[in-house]
Design an enzyme around this catalytic site. Structure first.
Site, mmCIF file in Angstrom:
data_model
loop_
_atom_site.group_PDB
_atom_site.id
_atom_site.type_symbol
_atom_site.label_atom_id
_atom_site.label_comp_id
_atom_site.label_asym_id
_atom_site.label_seq_id
_atom_site.Cartn_x
_atom_site.Cartn_y
_atom_site.Cartn_z
ATOM 1 N N GLY A 1 7.052 87.792 -42.027
ATOM 2 C CA GLY A 1 6.973 86.923 -43.203
ATOM 3 C C GLY A 1 8.033 85.855 -43.183
ATOM 4 N N PRO B 1 11.281 83.388 -44.152
ATOM 5 C CA PRO B 1 12.672 83.761 -44.405
ATOM 6 C C PRO B 1 12.930 84.045 -45.886
ATOM 7 C CG PRO B 1 12.553 81.700 -43.171
ATOM 8 C CD PRO B 1 11.163 82.056 -43.539
ATOM 9 N N GLY C 1 12.757 89.257 -48.260
ATOM 10 C CA GLY C 1 13.184 90.631 -48.541
ATOM 11 C C GLY C 1 12.948 91.601 -47.397
ATOM 12 N N THR D 1 14.964 92.297 -44.844
ATOM 13 C CA THR D 1 16.166 93.104 -44.636
ATOM 14 C C THR D 1 16.303 94.130 -45.760
ATOM 15 O OG1 THR D 1 17.150 91.122 -43.714
ATOM 16 C CG2 THR D 1 18.648 92.942 -44.154
ATOM 17 N N HIS E 1 9.241 53.853 -60.571
ATOM 18 C CA HIS E 1 8.520 54.592 -59.525
ATOM 19 C C HIS E 1 8.187 56.025 -59.998
ATOM 20 C CE1 HIS E 1 7.828 55.482 -55.135
ATOM 21 N NE2 HIS E 1 8.044 56.714 -55.588
ATOM 22 N N GLU E 2 9.223 56.733 -60.460
ATOM 23 C CA GLU E 2 9.013 58.129 -60.863
ATOM 24 C C GLU E 2 8.089 58.218 -62.093
ATOM 25 O OE1 GLU E 2 9.831 60.363 -58.835
ATOM 26 O OE2 GLU E 2 11.153 59.102 -57.630
ATOM 27 N N ASP F 1 6.348 59.281 -49.645
ATOM 28 C CA ASP F 1 5.106 59.557 -50.398
ATOM 29 C C ASP F 1 3.890 59.260 -49.518
ATOM 30 O OD1 ASP F 1 6.685 60.036 -52.582
ATOM 31 O OD2 ASP F 1 6.412 58.044 -53.463
HETATM 32 P P1 ATP Z 1 15.369 86.395 -43.054
HETATM 33 O O1 ATP Z 1 13.993 86.368 -42.483
HETATM 34 O O2 ATP Z 1 15.930 85.012 -43.254
HETATM 35 O O3 ATP Z 1 16.319 87.332 -42.369
HETATM 36 P P2 ATP Z 1 14.765 88.331 -45.118
HETATM 37 O O4 ATP Z 1 13.304 88.312 -45.321
HETATM 38 O O5 ATP Z 1 15.332 89.440 -44.300
HETATM 39 O O6 ATP Z 1 15.246 86.920 -44.582
HETATM 40 P P3 ATP Z 1 16.540 89.271 -47.115
HETATM 41 O O7 ATP Z 1 17.762 89.125 -46.251
HETATM 42 O O8 ATP Z 1 16.014 90.634 -47.314
HETATM 43 O O9 ATP Z 1 15.415 88.324 -46.564
HETATM 44 O O10 ATP Z 1 16.788 88.598 -48.534
HETATM 45 C C1 ATP Z 1 17.896 87.734 -48.781
HETATM 46 C C2 ATP Z 1 18.315 87.885 -50.221
HETATM 47 O O11 ATP Z 1 17.287 87.362 -51.078
HETATM 48 C C3 ATP Z 1 18.487 89.316 -50.660
HETATM 49 O O12 ATP Z 1 19.792 89.748 -50.458
HETATM 50 C C4 ATP Z 1 18.130 89.283 -52.128
HETATM 51 O O13 ATP Z 1 19.229 88.867 -52.887
HETATM 52 C C5 ATP Z 1 17.086 88.182 -52.208
HETATM 53 N N1 ATP Z 1 15.714 88.711 -52.130
HETATM 54 C C6 ATP Z 1 14.782 88.412 -51.194
HETATM 55 N N2 ATP Z 1 13.619 89.008 -51.455
HETATM 56 C C7 ATP Z 1 13.798 89.729 -52.575
HETATM 57 C C8 ATP Z 1 12.945 90.563 -53.350
HETATM 58 N N3 ATP Z 1 11.674 90.791 -52.987
HETATM 59 N N4 ATP Z 1 13.471 91.154 -54.459
HETATM 60 C C9 ATP Z 1 14.759 90.926 -54.810
HETATM 61 N N5 ATP Z 1 15.593 90.130 -54.127
HETATM 62 C C10 ATP Z 1 15.138 89.531 -53.029
#
Ligand code: ATP
Length: 492
Positions: free
Chosen positions: A103, A105, A108, A110, A330-331, A405
């Site tokens: 998914g 970056p 979530g 990690t 413009h905006e 744009d």
């Molecule tokens: P990457 O691909 O860049 O490593 P990742 O998908 O591993 O990113 P995380 O490191 O898990 O993303 O998320 C970074 C921060 O964003 C988390 O520490 C948290 O604070 C917030 N976060 C991301 N997703 C969620 C979620 N689903 N619920 C709550 N907090 C989230």
């Protein structure tokens, strides 16, 4: 720097050998090998093991992850395999060795891996794929071996029966073999990972579950995704409306938020935000409230934080009054076209420069969209053209401020053509003669420009009124904008 020094040393040895300087080159050669060996050990990645660096650190639970219901369900199902090794061996089920989280970056991945470790009472070790890759063949493979043994010894130290090994940026470590320029090193590193994964079995003293994460699944070597390695692929997408609200609640929980803040509205305005964006939004809103010496976070702080997260910090550099007037006109053009197409669609219009933009409008989609109709895409083109048309009508000419744009409008027109929604019917854009593609783009954009010109020509007075307001106050909210539009309508 290290590579340059090694290169120089190697060159020196060759020169000395050339000049037949006895055994000196051999001594130097031995020294060079020693340095190389030392460096390869020193650069061993510092595995940021959860709980080792900060003993007693709070573990992440699945309830601290907002949205991602499908991903959580899939992962939990897979984790039950780890929790019940006897059951799965009784049923003759192959043990689960790896789960791949895929998914964008900040969604979530990690967090999910950490929650998986907590859920299965496993020790947790996390590394990034880029930490393995060196110029020298063999170093990465050695690190992979070391990683698995670190994982086992950490679990033993923590008295755990299982370990979750999280490898982020899996596409760097596990990219398709033979595609990298220094492919020998990449290939050996990946091969070693495959060997280690093949060696895992459900009856090991410490069961290791490898959780990989990537946002480029197409770059992964197919051997990695073969059954028996990363058995499960779990999609971790950008959160939907409900997910965004949940994540906002999680990140605002420990902050003093005013009761009047409508989080459902904020969730609607943050389409396309990842969890990381939403965490940053909550943080920025608190900072803005503190800067204003407020004791509570108000809705206006959160709305301003949205602008900051999307566009970046406000710029110190201010355009002159004449340029500001052009930007306001413009905006305003963009905003009036958007309101003409969908009343209630504008959230803010501002001429505060942020990031690369000198001004911008923020629209609030009434719901999340995942597919678009031809009409919707044409309307988006119309909104994009509103700025330039407004400049032409009120100032008599256009500026370079519309270039971005137009680029976006061209991309949208190509999307219409590519999706078979143009008068050309179903075509392959890449096989279409450039002249025909060009004419078709012009046709789509030209039709919208005509329509926008007609709409804005009837509202010159209104553009002036709103642009003056924006110039004075730097921004106008959607509510005030709509009041001005309806007053004008009533007066006519
Ligand atoms: P990457 O691909 O860049 O490593 P990742 O998908 O591993 O990113 P995380 O490191 O898990 O993303 O998320 C970074 C921060 O964003 C988390 O520490 C948290 O604070 C917030 N976060 C991301 N997703 C969620 C979620 N689903 N619920 C709550 N907090 C989230």
């Amino acid at each position: 720097m290290r590579d340059v020094l090694i290169g120089l040393a190697a060159a020196l040895i060759v020169i000395l050998m050339w000049h037949q300087s006895g055994f000196i080159p051999l001594v130097l050669l031995a020294g060079l090998f020693l340095v190389l060996f030392r460096f390869s050990n020193l650069k061993t990645p510092r595995f940021n093991a959860l709980g080792r660096e900060k003993p007693g650190r709070k573990q992440i639970g699945f309830n601290q992850i907002g949205g991602q219901e499908v991903a959580k369900k899939e992962l939990l199902e897979a984790l039950d395999f780890v929790l019940k090794p006897q059951d799965i061996s009784h049923m003759g089920i192959r043990p689960l060795k790896g789960v791949m989280l895929v998914g964008p970056p900040g969604t979530g991945k990690t967090l999910l891996a950490k929650a998986a470790a907590g859920y299965t009472d496993s020790s947790f070790l996390s590394v990034a794929g880029s930490e393995f890759i060196e110029m020298y063949a063999g170093v990465g493979a050695q690190r992979v071996r070391q990683l698995f043994s670190s994982c086992r010894s950490k679990a033993r130290r923590e008295n755990k029966k299982s370990a979750v090994l999280f490898i982020d940026e899996m596409d760097i470590l596990g990219g398709k073999r033979g595609t990298h320029s220094s492919h020998l090193e990449y290939d050996q590193t990946l091969n070693q990972l495959l060997v280690e994964m093949d060696g895992l079995s459900g009856n090991d003293e410490i069961n290791i579950l490898v959780i990989g994460a990537t946002n480029r699944p197409e770059a992964l070597d197919s051997a990695l995704l073969r059954p028996g390695r990363f058995d499960r692929i779990v999609q971790v997408d950008l959160p939907d409306l409900e997910g965004r609200e949940q994540i906002l609640k999680l990140h605002l929980k420990n902050k003093p938020v005013d009761e009047a803040v409508d989080l459902a509205k904020i969730a609607r305005e943050t389409f396309g935000f990842s969890g990381a964006h939403l965490e940053s939004l909550a943080n920025e809103a608190a900072i803005l409230a503190m800067r204003e010496k407020q004791t509570r976070i108000l809705e206006k702080h959160i709305l301003e934080a949205i602008d900051k997260v999307i566009m970046g910090e406000k710029l110190e550099r201010k355009p002159g009054r004449e340029e500001l007037w052009r930007i306001a006109v413009h905006e305003t053009g963009h905003a009036l076209v958007s309101e003409a197409i969908k009343p209630g669609s504008i959230s803010t219009v501002t001429i505060t420069p942020r990031g690369k933009a000198l001004g911008y409008i923020r629209q609030q989609p009434e719901r999340d969209y995942y597919i678009y109709t031809g009409d919707h895409l044409q309307q988006q083109i119309a909104v994009l053209l509103g700025g330039a048309v407004s400049e032409t009508l009120l100032l008599g000419n256009r500026s370079t401020g519309s270039a971005a744009d137009f680029n976006q409008a061209v991309e949208l027109a190509k999307r219409i053509i590519g999706a078979g929604l143009s008068s050309l019917g179903v075509v392959s854009i890449k096989d279409l003669p450039r002249g025909i593609l060009h004419r078709s783009i012009q046709q789509i954009i030209g039709a919208q420009e005509q329509w926008v010109s007609a709409v804005l020509a009837r509202q010159k007075e209104l553009i002036l009124e709103i642009a003056h307001y924006v110039l004075e106050k730097e921004k106008i909210t959607g509510e005030i904008l709509r009041q001005k539009i309806s007053h004008r309508k009533e007066a006519c």
